[in-house]
Structure formats: C-alpha cells, structure tokens
Design an enzyme around this catalytic site. Structure first.
Site, PDB file in Angstrom:
ATOM      1  N   GLY A 113      28.803  44.817  45.743  1.00  0.00           N
ATOM      2  CA  GLY A 113      28.894  45.919  46.708  1.00  0.00           C
ATOM      3  C   GLY A 113      28.174  47.175  46.240  1.00  0.00           C
ATOM      4  CD  GLU A 116      26.711  43.515  49.159  1.00  0.00           C
ATOM      5  OE1 GLU A 116      27.780  43.836  48.611  1.00  0.00           O
ATOM      6  OE2 GLU A 116      26.596  42.494  49.863  1.00  0.00           O
ATOM      7  CD  GLU A 136      28.069  39.621  45.889  1.00  0.00           C
ATOM      8  OE1 GLU A 136      27.082  39.138  45.289  1.00  0.00           O
ATOM      9  OE2 GLU A 136      28.124  40.809  46.250  1.00  0.00           O
TER      10      GLU A 136
HETATM   11  N1  CAA Z   1      36.673  45.024  40.872  1.00  0.00           N
HETATM   12  C1  CAA Z   1      37.811  45.418  40.265  1.00  0.00           C
HETATM   13  N2  CAA Z   1      37.870  45.846  38.991  1.00  0.00           N
HETATM   14  C2  CAA Z   1      36.731  45.852  38.293  1.00  0.00           C
HETATM   15  C3  CAA Z   1      35.507  45.458  38.845  1.00  0.00           C
HETATM   16  C4  CAA Z   1      35.495  45.026  40.209  1.00  0.00           C
HETATM   17  N3  CAA Z   1      34.372  44.657  40.838  1.00  0.00           N
HETATM   18  N4  CAA Z   1      34.546  45.563  37.912  1.00  0.00           N
HETATM   19  C5  CAA Z   1      35.156  46.022  36.802  1.00  0.00           C
HETATM   20  N5  CAA Z   1      36.477  46.217  37.022  1.00  0.00           N
HETATM   21  C6  CAA Z   1      37.483  46.679  36.091  1.00  0.00           C
HETATM   22  C7  CAA Z   1      37.857  45.622  35.076  1.00  0.00           C
HETATM   23  O1  CAA Z   1      38.805  44.726  35.597  1.00  0.00           O
HETATM   24  C8  CAA Z   1      38.417  46.481  33.964  1.00  0.00           C
HETATM   25  O2  CAA Z   1      39.717  46.872  34.303  1.00  0.00           O
HETATM   26  P1  CAA Z   1      40.892  46.913  33.151  1.00  0.00           P
HETATM   27  O3  CAA Z   1      40.417  47.966  32.177  1.00  0.00           O
HETATM   28  O4  CAA Z   1      42.102  47.316  33.914  1.00  0.00           O
HETATM   29  O5  CAA Z   1      40.922  45.561  32.560  1.00  0.00           O
HETATM   30  C9  CAA Z   1      37.539  47.733  34.014  1.00  0.00           C
HETATM   31  O6  CAA Z   1      36.953  47.759  35.324  1.00  0.00           O
HETATM   32  C10 CAA Z   1      36.407  47.723  33.013  1.00  0.00           C
HETATM   33  O7  CAA Z   1      35.687  46.510  33.181  1.00  0.00           O
HETATM   34  P2  CAA Z   1      35.400  45.467  31.990  1.00  0.00           P
HETATM   35  O8  CAA Z   1      36.476  45.555  30.971  1.00  0.00           O
HETATM   36  O9  CAA Z   1      35.164  44.138  32.608  1.00  0.00           O
HETATM   37  O10 CAA Z   1      34.066  46.093  31.404  1.00  0.00           O
HETATM   38  P3  CAA Z   1      32.898  45.317  30.631  1.00  0.00           P
HETATM   39  O11 CAA Z   1      32.042  46.360  30.037  1.00  0.00           O
HETATM   40  O12 CAA Z   1      33.457  44.283  29.722  1.00  0.00           O
HETATM   41  O13 CAA Z   1      32.098  44.553  31.786  1.00  0.00           O
HETATM   42  C11 CAA Z   1      31.059  44.314  33.929  1.00  0.00           C
HETATM   43  C12 CAA Z   1      31.420  45.270  32.769  1.00  0.00           C
HETATM   44  C13 CAA Z   1      30.016  43.330  33.429  1.00  0.00           C
HETATM   45  C14 CAA Z   1      30.475  45.180  35.040  1.00  0.00           C
HETATM   46  C15 CAA Z   1      32.317  43.568  34.397  1.00  0.00           C
HETATM   47  O14 CAA Z   1      33.355  44.510  34.634  1.00  0.00           O
HETATM   48  C16 CAA Z   1      32.123  42.772  35.658  1.00  0.00           C
HETATM   49  O15 CAA Z   1      31.530  41.709  35.621  1.00  0.00           O
HETATM   50  N6  CAA Z   1      32.664  43.286  36.808  1.00  0.00           N
HETATM   51  C17 CAA Z   1      32.672  42.556  38.055  1.00  0.00           C
HETATM   52  C18 CAA Z   1      31.295  42.526  38.673  1.00  0.00           C
HETATM   53  C19 CAA Z   1      31.321  41.726  39.960  1.00  0.00           C
HETATM   54  O16 CAA Z   1      31.560  40.534  39.991  1.00  0.00           O
HETATM   55  N7  CAA Z   1      31.026  42.413  41.066  1.00  0.00           N
HETATM   56  C20 CAA Z   1      30.932  41.804  42.374  1.00  0.00           C
HETATM   57  C21 CAA Z   1      32.236  41.918  43.091  1.00  0.00           C
HETATM   58  S1  CAA Z   1      32.228  40.969  44.558  1.00  0.00           S
HETATM   59  C22 CAA Z   1      31.459  41.895  45.708  1.00  0.00           C
HETATM   60  O17 CAA Z   1      30.989  42.988  45.469  1.00  0.00           O
HETATM   61  C23 CAA Z   1      31.427  41.246  47.062  1.00  0.00           C
HETATM   62  C24 CAA Z   1      30.587  41.882  48.081  1.00  0.00           C
HETATM   63  O18 CAA Z   1      29.548  41.383  48.508  1.00  0.00           O
HETATM   64  C25 CAA Z   1      30.983  43.118  48.643  1.00  0.00           C
END
Ligand code: CAA
Length: 262
Positions: A113, A116, A136
C-alpha cells in the site's frame, strides 16, 4: 492546518506536507489512517490559496509506508477486504484529483500500500536508502490499493509482473532505473530536494500546472487522436487566463512573470 491522529498535515510558504504518522508500525495503513488521508486531502483541496504543492512522506527514518496494516487485514472477509480497497481507492483517487501538484518524498520502506500511495502522486523523490516492493503474494493476496494498475503504468507490464509475482524488494537505484522515481537524494537531503522541486513548480502559472497534470492523467490511456483533441481543448482554454497574458507579456518585456493564478 488540521489535527489528526494518524497523519500530520502542515503548511508553510505554499507547500503542505502530509506525513503518515504511525512509526511504530512503519506507517502501515489501517482504515483509520486511510480515512484521515482522505480527510487531509479534502483540507488541501479546499485551501488552494494557501497550498500550491503537496508533499507526502512518512514519519521516522525507517519507512515511508510498509504497506496496508496486516494486523487489521488478517481476519477480514472478502466483503471487508472490498470495503478497505474502496476506502484506499477513494483516498488515493483524491491525490490525482487535486489541482495542486503532489510529490511523494519516499524516506524508507515503500511496500504494498505504500508503493500504491507513492504511485498515486504526480512524481516520486526517493531516499537513496529507500526500498520498494509489492509483497502481497507473500501474504497470499494481490495488490489491492491500485498496485496492479498504477505500478504497471509506471514501469510497464513486464517489470510490474516481475515485482508483483516475486514479491521481492528493489533498491533506490533500480527504482530510479525502472521509472518508479524521478529523483534520488541522500536521506538527509530528501525533504530539501522535494521542497526545491515544489518551489520551482510554484514559480510557474499554477493554472497551467494543474491543467497539465489533469490532461496527462485523463488522456494518457486514450487513443492518441482523442487525447490530442483533448489537449487542444485544454490548451486553448489557457488563453482565457490572466496568467497567459502575464506570462507572454513578461517574456516580451524581458522580466519575470508575476502570475496571479487567474
Ligand atoms: N502492517 C502491520 N504492521 C507492520 C507492517 C504492516 N504492513 N509492517 C511492519 N509492521 C510492524 C511490525 O509488525 C513491527 O511491529 P512490532 O514492533 O509490534 O512487532 C514493526 O512494524 C516493525 O517492523 P519489523 O520488526 O518487521 O521491522 P524490520 O526492520 O524487521 O522489517 C519490513 C521491516 C521488511 C518492512 C517488515 O516490517 C515487513 O516486511 N513488513 C510488511 C511489508 C508488507 O508485506 N507489506 C505489504 C502489506 S499488504 C498490502 O499492502 C496490500 C495492499 O495491496 C494494500
């Protein structure tokens, strides 16, 4: 300009900055945040005199926006998913509908997102440390806030399909190479770079800037002859503005134009 819970909206010298402000979740977009983005954009739209250019960025050093909020999405059913997607489309569509020019200042992770959201802005200025991806499919879903369409329009079908099907991240250099970003800056220079571009735009006739944005967005996917006709209609309308007279008179009098945006 107005207080919100999950975003900050500030304005100075004609430039508004909308900051997605949930740094503990890497600025993940939940429904409250998407709603507030839409409300903040309404404030920008209704303040054309005070806001000439909008910069959108993320809070903290780590992320622009790390995607939609996975903790909210995990237990959603298809109807709730559809509502969330429509909420995002409504808010992101408002960015494109603004007359004001929009610049995404991408300060870190720009995923799902987040990409996006950035793709909905007119241009993207990115930190050399930023990372981009549509992860995703790693979560068992597809992009739902416009990624299959806006990313494809930025980078072409092949690169969009590669990014979406692998779900892997690309770095700033690659994002610039494939056309996601127009400018790359060192992290500490990112906002300065975005502001510098905003100030250059603000020196111009802003009716023209808004109209050019409108014609590009509305006509880019039309057949060329229809699109060219549309350009002619809009171009000729600029000759009904005071800015056109001032801009051309200033050129002929060898002075800087003093546009009034009328
Ligand atoms: N949603 C909710 N929480 C999220 C998040 C997300 N997309 N991305 C990160 N966070 C949270 C983590 O859960 C974590 O929370 P806690 O401290 O409570 O555990 C906090 O943010 C810090 O994140 P990390 O500990 O994971 O940080 P990192 O440095 O180890 O990793 C990262 C960073 C690579 C960005 C990793 O957080 C990650 O992969 N995040 C998810 C990315 C993702 O998959 N995004 C797509 C979502 S789906 C979408 O967007 C659908 C659409 O088309 C609209």
């Amino acid at each position: 300009m107005k207080d919100f819970k999950n975003v900050l909206l500030e304005a100075e010298d004609g430039i508004a900055t909308l900051t997605i402000n949930r740094p503990k979740s890497l600025n993940a977009l939940n429904s409250d945040t998407l709603t507030e983005i839409g409300e903040a954009l309404d404030v920008v739209k209704n303040n054309e005199d005070a806001v000439k250019v909008l910069i959108i960025t993320g809070s903290g050093e780590k992320a622009f926006v790390a995607g939609a909020d996975i903790s909210q999405m995990r237990d959603m059913n298809p109807i709730e998913a559809s509502e969330l997607s429509k909420l995002a489309h409504n808010s992101f569509g408002k960015i494109e509908d603004l007359k004001q020019f929009t610049i995404a200042a991408v300060n870190g992770y720009c995923l799902g997102g987040g990409l996006e959201l950035a793709s909905s802005c007119d241009i993207r200025v990115i930190s050399s440390k930023a990372k981009f991806g549509q992860p995703e499919v790693t979560l068992g879903i597809i992009p739902g806030f416009g990624g299959t369409q806006r990313l494809t329009r930025l980078v072409g079908r092949g690169k969009a399909k590669e990014m979406i099907a692998t779900g892997t991240m690309i770095d700033a250099k690659e994002a610039y190479r494939v056309g996601i970003a127009e400018e790359v800056a060192e992290p500490e220079e990112l906002i300065n770079k975005a502001t510098e571009i905003a100030k250059t735009i603000m020196k111009n006739g802003l009716i023209g800037v808004g109209m050019a944005k409108y014609v590009i967005d509305r006509a880019a996917d039309l057949p060329l002859d229809t699109a060219i006709d549309f350009e002619t209609q809009m171009w000729s309308q600029t000759f009904a503005t005071e800015d056109q007279t001032e801009g051309m008179t200033a050129f002929l009098e060898k002075r800087h134009a003093n546009f009034t945006n009328k």
